[in-house]
Design a protein around this motif. Sequence first.
Motif, short mmCIF file in Angstrom:
data_model
loop_
_atom_site.label_atom_id
_atom_site.label_comp_id
_atom_site.label_asym_id
_atom_site.label_seq_id
_atom_site.Cartn_x
_atom_site.Cartn_y
_atom_site.Cartn_z
N TYR A 1 42.03 30.08 19.16
CA TYR A 1 42.27 29.09 18.11
C TYR A 1 41.60 27.76 18.45
N VAL A 2 41.74 27.33 19.69
CA VAL A 2 41.12 26.08 20.12
C VAL A 2 39.60 26.18 20.02
N VAL A 3 39.04 27.28 20.50
CA VAL A 3 37.59 27.46 20.45
C VAL A 3 37.09 27.50 19.01
N ASP A 4 37.87 28.12 18.12
CA ASP A 4 37.47 28.19 16.72
C ASP A 4 37.48 26.80 16.08
N LEU A 5 38.46 25.97 16.43
CA LEU A 5 38.50 24.60 15.91
C LEU A 5 37.27 23.82 16.36
N ILE A 6 36.96 23.92 17.66
CA ILE A 6 35.83 23.16 18.20
C ILE A 6 34.51 23.70 17.64
N ALA B 1 29.73 26.14 13.34
CA ALA B 1 29.75 27.55 13.72
C ALA B 1 31.17 28.08 13.58
N GLY B 2 31.58 28.93 14.51
CA GLY B 2 32.93 29.47 14.46
C GLY B 2 33.04 30.61 13.48
N PHE B 3 34.25 31.16 13.41
CA PHE B 3 34.50 32.30 12.52
C PHE B 3 34.79 31.86 11.09
N ILE C 1 52.24 26.48 21.78
CA ILE C 1 52.24 27.00 20.42
C ILE C 1 51.21 26.22 19.61
N PRO C 2 50.81 26.72 18.44
CA PRO C 2 49.77 26.03 17.65
C PRO C 2 50.11 24.57 17.32
N GLU C 3 51.40 24.27 17.13
CA GLU C 3 51.78 22.89 16.81
C GLU C 3 51.45 21.94 17.95
N ASP C 4 51.48 22.44 19.19
CA ASP C 4 51.09 21.60 20.33
C ASP C 4 49.61 21.23 20.24
N VAL C 5 48.79 22.17 19.78
CA VAL C 5 47.36 21.91 19.63
C VAL C 5 47.12 20.91 18.51
N LYS C 6 47.81 21.09 17.39
CA LYS C 6 47.57 20.24 16.22
C LYS C 6 48.17 18.85 16.37
N SER C 7 49.14 18.68 17.28
CA SER C 7 49.84 17.40 17.37
C SER C 7 48.91 16.26 17.76
N THR D 1 41.20 24.64 7.45
CA THR D 1 40.35 25.80 7.22
C THR D 1 40.59 26.89 8.25
N VAL D 2 40.74 26.51 9.51
CA VAL D 2 40.90 27.50 10.59
C VAL D 2 42.34 28.03 10.55
N PRO D 3 42.52 29.33 10.39
CA PRO D 3 43.87 29.89 10.31
C PRO D 3 44.62 29.77 11.63
#
Length: 364
Positions: free
Chosen positions: A269-274, A280-282, A321-327, A360-362
């Motif tokens: 998920y982190v790599v897809d965001l970056i 690029a990315g998925f 968890i994903p919320e930690d990444v988005k925070s 955009t990134v799920p």
Amino acid sequence: MALFSDTPQNSLNSIPPVPRTGTSAHTAGSTLSTPSTPENPKRAMQLAQRMRERFSQGLVGQENLRESLIVTLIAGGHILIESVPGLAKTTAARLLASCVSGTFKRIQCTPDLMPADLVGTQVFDFATQKMITQIGPVHANIVLLDEINRSSAKTQSAMLEAMAEGATTIGGERIALPQPFMVIATQNPVEEEGTYNLPEAQMDRFMMKTVMTYPTAAQEVNMLSMLSNQTSDSMSFDNDPTHTISLSDVTYLRSAARSVHVSDDIKKYVVDLISTSRGAGFHPIKGLSSLVRLGASPRASISLVRVAQAQALMSGRDYVIPEDVKSHVHDVLRHRILMTFEALADGISADQVIDTIVSTVPVP
């Protein structure tokens, strides 16, 4: 002006900002745990709450700044603060130093500031007839670089080298910086005369960049009420044992944060965001190349994971968890995404692009 018109959900103007996740506090025992024990999150929450209480004694509002400072400290990085004058940047930095019972140095950056004024130099001692080393103010636990963009490029490079290496070289002698070590740099976005903007490659050295905003009317009233109850306009930064932690506690928190589990799905998920920020990315965003001339580097992936680990630890978990990444995704990416001149002319900011990327990134 319609942006990213291929799909409605890709409109920058229609996507609300991602809210920061809060943290709560629990009381834990005082036994110092090893990084592999499940008591880590409970003790980390207790230590983080002590720091928050210390901040509340001298800083009204600015919760985002407080959380960003604490998370950056635990993640082992450095932070860049951008705001107009008078929003308590220096006070926040001094409060952080008093929170951890560490040494604090403030360096007022000016165009004539030389690298030796930061790292130190060698001087001749007439008593011993030998050269002795005088270390500079960068040798402290918490270093505030006030208005870093007012110093010359040579001085900026010396400071950023110390940040990256964790040591300075004076007269051929390598001297390690005290640990834990953290740099808090500030810059004023409204006054450009006599400034030297940080190059993009050097901006990337900062783990996070936070932007301070004006307090609300209620917060400003509370600030005035706090000052009216004091005999002086300047607050005391003396260590309060009930609301401070030790430098060994900071070392413990950093070690415990590195042991927080990051699953493969979170890493992807982190790599897809970056990757999405680089076009690029998925889940590439159509039309992003017309707005972004340079996306985030792999160093951003590392910083985002480290920040997420620290946030998870402060939230009482030993897994991300994903919320930690988005925070804190805005703080990690806003200075690493460079906008095109067309985007700047249209008033589109990096924060708006980050909102679109996150939407955009799920989420795994």
